[in-house]
Scaffold this motif. Structure first.
Motif, PDB file in Angstrom:
ATOM      1  N   GLY A 103      24.407  80.052  47.414  1.00  0.00           N
ATOM      2  CA  GLY A 103      24.813  81.443  47.771  1.00  0.00           C
ATOM      3  C   GLY A 103      25.827  82.011  46.676  1.00  0.00           C
ATOM      4  N   VAL A 104      26.328  81.071  46.044  1.00  0.00           N
ATOM      5  CA  VAL A 104      27.435  81.868  44.943  1.00  0.00           C
ATOM      6  C   VAL A 104      26.775  82.721  44.182  1.00  0.00           C
ATOM      7  CG1 VAL A 104      28.651  81.069  42.771  1.00  0.00           C
ATOM      8  CG2 VAL A 104      28.828  79.758  44.878  1.00  0.00           C
ATOM      9  N   MET A 105      25.375  82.453  43.598  1.00  0.00           N
ATOM     10  CA  MET A 105      24.627  83.642  42.534  1.00  0.00           C
ATOM     11  C   MET A 105      24.422  84.811  43.423  1.00  0.00           C
ATOM     12  SD  MET A 105      24.523  82.112  39.435  1.00  0.00           S
ATOM     13  CE  MET A 105      23.047  82.922  38.566  1.00  0.00           C
ATOM     14  N   ASP A 106      24.028  84.753  44.570  1.00  0.00           N
ATOM     15  CA  ASP A 106      23.570  85.992  45.305  1.00  0.00           C
ATOM     16  C   ASP A 106      25.047  86.940  45.291  1.00  0.00           C
ATOM     17  OD1 ASP A 106      21.114  85.481  45.642  1.00  0.00           O
ATOM     18  OD2 ASP A 106      21.383  84.144  47.271  1.00  0.00           O
ATOM     19  N   ARG A 107      26.090  86.049  45.768  1.00  0.00           N
ATOM     20  CA  ARG A 107      27.456  86.743  45.993  1.00  0.00           C
ATOM     21  C   ARG A 107      27.795  87.588  44.539  1.00  0.00           C
ATOM     22  NH1 ARG A 107      28.722  82.309  49.397  1.00  0.00           N
ATOM     23  NH2 ARG A 107      29.686  81.301  47.653  1.00  0.00           N
ATOM     24  N   LEU A 108      27.213  87.043  43.393  1.00  0.00           N
ATOM     25  CA  LEU A 108      27.768  87.564  42.340  1.00  0.00           C
ATOM     26  C   LEU A 108      26.751  88.810  41.742  1.00  0.00           C
ATOM     27  CD1 LEU A 108      28.635  84.351  40.183  1.00  0.00           C
ATOM     28  CD2 LEU A 108      30.405  86.428  40.597  1.00  0.00           C
ATOM     29  N   GLY A 109      25.725  89.005  42.678  1.00  0.00           N
ATOM     30  CA  GLY A 109      24.775  89.735  42.672  1.00  0.00           C
ATOM     31  C   GLY A 109      23.831  89.423  41.250  1.00  0.00           C
ATOM     32  N   LEU A 110      23.576  87.908  41.163  1.00  0.00           N
ATOM     33  CA  LEU A 110      22.875  87.345  40.082  1.00  0.00           C
ATOM     34  C   LEU A 110      21.768  86.471  40.727  1.00  0.00           C
ATOM     35  CD1 LEU A 110      25.865  86.827  37.618  1.00  0.00           C
ATOM     36  CD2 LEU A 110      24.091  88.720  37.599  1.00  0.00           C
ATOM     37  N   GLY A 111      21.445  86.503  42.038  1.00  0.00           N
ATOM     38  CA  GLY A 111      20.583  85.679  42.466  1.00  0.00           C
ATOM     39  C   GLY A 111      19.067  85.884  41.964  1.00  0.00           C
ATOM     40  N   ALA A 112      18.273  85.080  42.300  1.00  0.00           N
ATOM     41  CA  ALA A 112      16.706  85.043  41.735  1.00  0.00           C
ATOM     42  C   ALA A 112      16.117  86.394  41.801  1.00  0.00           C
ATOM     43  CB  ALA A 112      15.989  83.846  42.369  1.00  0.00           C
ATOM     44  N   ALA A 113      16.360  87.030  43.231  1.00  0.00           N
ATOM     45  CA  ALA A 113      15.562  88.284  43.491  1.00  0.00           C
ATOM     46  C   ALA A 113      16.003  89.349  42.444  1.00  0.00           C
ATOM     47  CB  ALA A 113      15.810  88.659  44.885  1.00  0.00           C
ATOM     48  N   GLU A 114      17.200  89.377  42.067  1.00  0.00           N
ATOM     49  CA  GLU A 114      17.878  90.300  41.325  1.00  0.00           C
ATOM     50  C   GLU A 114      17.574  89.992  40.086  1.00  0.00           C
ATOM     51  OE1 GLU A 114      19.543  92.977  42.251  1.00  0.00           O
ATOM     52  OE2 GLU A 114      19.103  92.641  44.162  1.00  0.00           O
ATOM     53  N   LEU A 115      17.496  88.789  39.491  1.00  0.00           N
ATOM     54  CA  LEU A 115      17.315  88.547  38.028  1.00  0.00           C
ATOM     55  C   LEU A 115      15.532  88.660  37.764  1.00  0.00           C
ATOM     56  CD1 LEU A 115      19.398  85.550  37.289  1.00  0.00           C
ATOM     57  CD2 LEU A 115      20.002  88.020  37.042  1.00  0.00           C
ATOM     58  N   HIS A 116      14.740  88.633  38.812  1.00  0.00           N
ATOM     59  CA  HIS A 116      13.412  88.618  38.517  1.00  0.00           C
ATOM     60  C   HIS A 116      12.921  90.175  38.478  1.00  0.00           C
ATOM     61  CE1 HIS A 116      11.800  84.554  40.096  1.00  0.00           C
ATOM     62  NE2 HIS A 116      11.787  84.827  38.793  1.00  0.00           N
ATOM     63  N   LYS A 117      14.044  91.186  39.096  1.00  0.00           N
ATOM     64  CA  LYS A 117      13.828  92.427  38.790  1.00  0.00           C
ATOM     65  C   LYS A 117      13.889  92.753  37.203  1.00  0.00           C
ATOM     66  CE  LYS A 117      15.569  93.897  43.406  1.00  0.00           C
ATOM     67  NZ  LYS A 117      16.687  94.603  44.045  1.00  0.00           N
ATOM     68  N   ILE A 118      14.698  91.944  36.552  1.00  0.00           N
ATOM     69  CA  ILE A 118      14.953  92.333  35.217  1.00  0.00           C
ATOM     70  C   ILE A 118      13.807  91.500  34.323  1.00  0.00           C
ATOM     71  CG2 ILE A 118      16.606  91.677  33.247  1.00  0.00           C
ATOM     72  CD1 ILE A 118      18.874  91.481  35.363  1.00  0.00           C
ATOM     73  N   ASN A 119      13.320  90.319  34.866  1.00  0.00           N
ATOM     74  CA  ASN A 119      12.630  89.440  34.021  1.00  0.00           C
ATOM     75  C   ASN A 119      11.748  88.952  35.154  1.00  0.00           C
ATOM     76  OD1 ASN A 119      11.068  87.838  32.383  1.00  0.00           O
ATOM     77  ND2 ASN A 119      12.947  87.019  31.394  1.00  0.00           N
ATOM     78  N   PRO A 120      10.435  89.183  35.269  1.00  0.00           N
ATOM     79  CA  PRO A 120       9.503  88.659  36.316  1.00  0.00           C
ATOM     80  C   PRO A 120       8.946  87.511  35.947  1.00  0.00           C
ATOM     81  CG  PRO A 120       8.868  91.389  35.916  1.00  0.00           C
ATOM     82  CD  PRO A 120      10.025  90.766  34.905  1.00  0.00           C
ATOM     83  N   ARG A 121       9.131  87.058  34.454  1.00  0.00           N
ATOM     84  CA  ARG A 121       8.743  85.872  34.093  1.00  0.00           C
ATOM     85  C   ARG A 121       9.691  84.585  34.201  1.00  0.00           C
ATOM     86  NH1 ARG A 121       4.232  85.371  30.962  1.00  0.00           N
ATOM     87  NH2 ARG A 121       5.494  83.917  29.410  1.00  0.00           N
ATOM     88  N   LEU A 122      10.769  84.911  34.581  1.00  0.00           N
ATOM     89  CA  LEU A 122      11.967  84.174  34.512  1.00  0.00           C
ATOM     90  C   LEU A 122      11.561  82.875  35.461  1.00  0.00           C
ATOM     91  CD1 LEU A 122      14.916  83.673  33.466  1.00  0.00           C
ATOM     92  CD2 LEU A 122      15.556  84.688  35.833  1.00  0.00           C
ATOM     93  N   ILE A 123      12.010  81.646  35.118  1.00  0.00           N
ATOM     94  CA  ILE A 123      11.927  80.534  35.932  1.00  0.00           C
ATOM     95  C   ILE A 123      13.439  80.295  36.566  1.00  0.00           C
ATOM     96  CG2 ILE A 123      11.589  77.976  36.115  1.00  0.00           C
ATOM     97  CD1 ILE A 123       9.026  79.921  35.738  1.00  0.00           C
ATOM     98  N   PHE A 124      13.825  80.597  37.655  1.00  0.00           N
ATOM     99  CA  PHE A 124      15.178  80.387  38.293  1.00  0.00           C
ATOM    100  C   PHE A 124      15.218  79.089  38.832  1.00  0.00           C
ATOM    101  CE2 PHE A 124      18.490  80.791  41.172  1.00  0.00           C
ATOM    102  CZ  PHE A 124      19.371  81.776  40.559  1.00  0.00           C
ATOM    103  N   ALA A 125      16.092  78.240  38.399  1.00  0.00           N
ATOM    104  CA  ALA A 125      16.140  76.811  38.840  1.00  0.00           C
ATOM    105  C   ALA A 125      17.565  76.443  39.115  1.00  0.00           C
ATOM    106  CB  ALA A 125      15.735  75.744  37.551  1.00  0.00           C
ATOM    107  N   SER A 126      17.473  75.764  40.370  1.00  0.00           N
ATOM    108  CA  SER A 126      18.898  75.531  41.119  1.00  0.00           C
ATOM    109  C   SER A 126      18.842  74.167  41.581  1.00  0.00           C
ATOM    110  CB  SER A 126      18.900  76.380  42.254  1.00  0.00           C
ATOM    111  OG  SER A 126      19.047  77.914  42.124  1.00  0.00           O
ATOM    112  N   SER A 127      19.901  73.674  41.567  1.00  0.00           N
ATOM    113  CA  SER A 127      20.264  72.089  42.187  1.00  0.00           C
ATOM    114  C   SER A 127      21.582  72.160  42.953  1.00  0.00           C
ATOM    115  CB  SER A 127      20.277  71.251  41.137  1.00  0.00           C
ATOM    116  OG  SER A 127      20.379  69.947  41.543  1.00  0.00           O
ATOM    117  N   SER A 128      21.375  71.572  44.185  1.00  0.00           N
ATOM    118  CA  SER A 128      22.533  71.479  45.172  1.00  0.00           C
ATOM    119  C   SER A 128      22.384  70.198  45.692  1.00  0.00           C
ATOM    120  CB  SER A 128      22.666  72.604  45.751  1.00  0.00           C
ATOM    121  OG  SER A 128      21.682  72.536  46.838  1.00  0.00           O
ATOM    122  N   GLY A 129      23.493  69.984  46.364  1.00  0.00           N
ATOM    123  CA  GLY A 129      23.999  68.716  47.366  1.00  0.00           C
ATOM    124  C   GLY A 129      22.469  68.441  48.327  1.00  0.00           C
ATOM    125  N   TYR A 130      22.439  69.393  49.142  1.00  0.00           N
ATOM    126  CA  TYR A 130      21.597  69.387  50.304  1.00  0.00           C
ATOM    127  C   TYR A 130      20.399  70.381  50.284  1.00  0.00           C
ATOM    128  CZ  TYR A 130      25.277  66.319  51.729  1.00  0.00           C
ATOM    129  OH  TYR A 130      26.323  65.453  51.688  1.00  0.00           O
TER     130      TYR A 130
END
Length: 403
Positions: A103-130
């Motif tokens: 949720g942190v990236m989404d709250r910054l306005g930098l989540g995967a959906a927003e960044l894919h608007k800028i670059n549809p070829r982007l691989i957005f990779a996340s890791s978290s505990g659970y």
């Protein structure tokens, strides 16, 4: 393909924007950097967590280990100008890696959906505990916590003593390895479709498979299964399988097959016991593992560990000395292969650093470039690469956007 047809590092030409911190994300991006990718390490103005705690707890060397061959920049993503600089990087990048809480990236306005608007070829990779969904989504997670939740601690140590954590940060690095695999898989798919993917790895998911032996014993024996087996096999399915005392330390020895145990008996001068009912089969040895251990320990404790190891390896028995970390850092095999290398680090002096475990035949290992100070590549990335003028960068510094 002939090795001569491999002209460059396999990830050369890829650009990775690395927002991750501490171990699991940075290990995935380290593997990418050592495979040839350009990895831009994006940190807050006071540095990522591992860098900022380098003055206590020995974090300086781990930071250097994980951040070789990366290009560090420092930018304040809590400012709109800082977020805009990140968006400019994303427009030119192939991969974004982050391991913030969900949720942190989404709250910054930098989540995967927003960044894919800028670059549809982007691989957005996340890791978290659970993971990003599920009831544990918002639980804080560090390696110790994950070892407890994943069953690592409950299966480590002795059954009559409290659970013990692994000395290695297993959950962090298992997640990092899987995150690299997920990114590589998504990059392959993008080559077929031209479309970027969102991938994620949870530390909990990545750790579960490593407990296969203990889970197998639980499945077969249920409530009868011991929760912890000390240095014995996790499923109590092999004997001998233990740590044994030598005259000057300890060795480990493992006999997965009958032929290995017969070889052990030959080495210790007890081949007459080969057909003894307690030793004739693996099942019998497991049932009488205490007697097996006493037999071997009575022989090993009278000899130096290097002599025991030499004799056992000559007989093709899986065996090794229990070595101290100071010995492992000087391991002959790893240094000869280039897996460990002596480096003159500008801040830490002469140190040993690891290279990537991934070896691509036909290409030479990339030289290790020491980790750089916070924001060392600001001018290179924001100026030369993104095209901002020296005057604009000076304004960003004065306004607290970059360091």
């Amino acid at each position: 393909m002939a090795t001569s047809a491999l002209p460059r590092d396999p990830l050369a030409g890829l650009t990775v924007v690395d927002l991750s911190h501490v171990y699991n994300g940075p290990y995935a991006t380290f593997l990418m950097a050592m495979a040839g990718a350009k990895v831009i390490k994006v940190e807050p103005l006071d540095g990522e967590h591992l860098r900022s705690r380098g003055d206590i707890g020995g974090a300086a060397l781990p930071f250097a280990m994980l951040n070789s061959n990366k290009h560090p920049v420092a930018v304040n993503l809590k400012t709109e100008q800082g977020r805009e600089l990140l968006r400019e990087m994303v427009a030119r990048a192939d991969v974004v890696v982050e391991n913030f809480a969900p949720g942190v990236m989404d709250r910054l306005g930098l989540g995967a959906a927003e960044l894919h608007k800028i670059n549809p070829r982007l691989i957005f990779a996340s890791s978290s505990g659970y993971g990003k969904d599920g009831p544990y989504r918002d639980y804080p997670a560090m390696d110790l916590v994950m070892q407890a939740m994943c069953g690592v601690m409950d299966s480590t140590g002795y059954v009559d003593q409290p659970p013990v954590k692994s000395g290695a940060a297993l959950c962090d690095f298992l997640a990092g390895i899987h995150l690299y695999a997920a990114i590589a898989t998504a990059l392959y798919e993008r080559e077929q479709t031209g479309v970027g993917w969102v991938v994620e790895v949870s530390m909990q998911d990545a750790t579960y498979m490593s407990l296969a032996s203990s889970l197998g014993m639980l499945h077969s024996r249920g409530a009868e299964a011991p929760r912890r087996t000390g240095n014995h096999h996790g499923a109590m399915g092999v004997s001998p399988y233990n740590v044994y005392r030598a005259s000057d330390g300890y060795i480990v020895l493992n006999a997965p097959g009958d032929q290995h145990f017969r070889a052990i008996l030959d080495v210790i001068g007890a081949s007459d016991l080969e057909d003894h009912p307690s030793f004739a089969t693996r099942a019998a040895r497991v049932e009488h593992f205490v007697v097996v251990d006493e037999l071997i320990d009575g022989w090993t404790r009278q000899r130096p560990k290097d002599e025991v190891v030499r004799m056992m390896l000559a007989a093709k028995v899986p065996c090794a000395p229990v070595r101290q970390l100071s010995e492992v850092m000087l391991d002959t095999n790893m240094h000869v292969r280039g897996s460990l290398q002596w480096i003159d680090h500008p801040e830490l002096g002469r140190i040993v650093l690891p290279h990537s475990p991934l070896v691509f035949e036909g290409t030479s290992r990339r030289p290790i470039e020491p980790s750089l100070p916070l924001g060392a590549c600001n001018d290179q990335i924001f100026g030369e690469w993104l095209g901002h003028s020296e005057e604009q960068l000076a304004i960003y510094r004065s306004e607290g956007v970059i360091s």
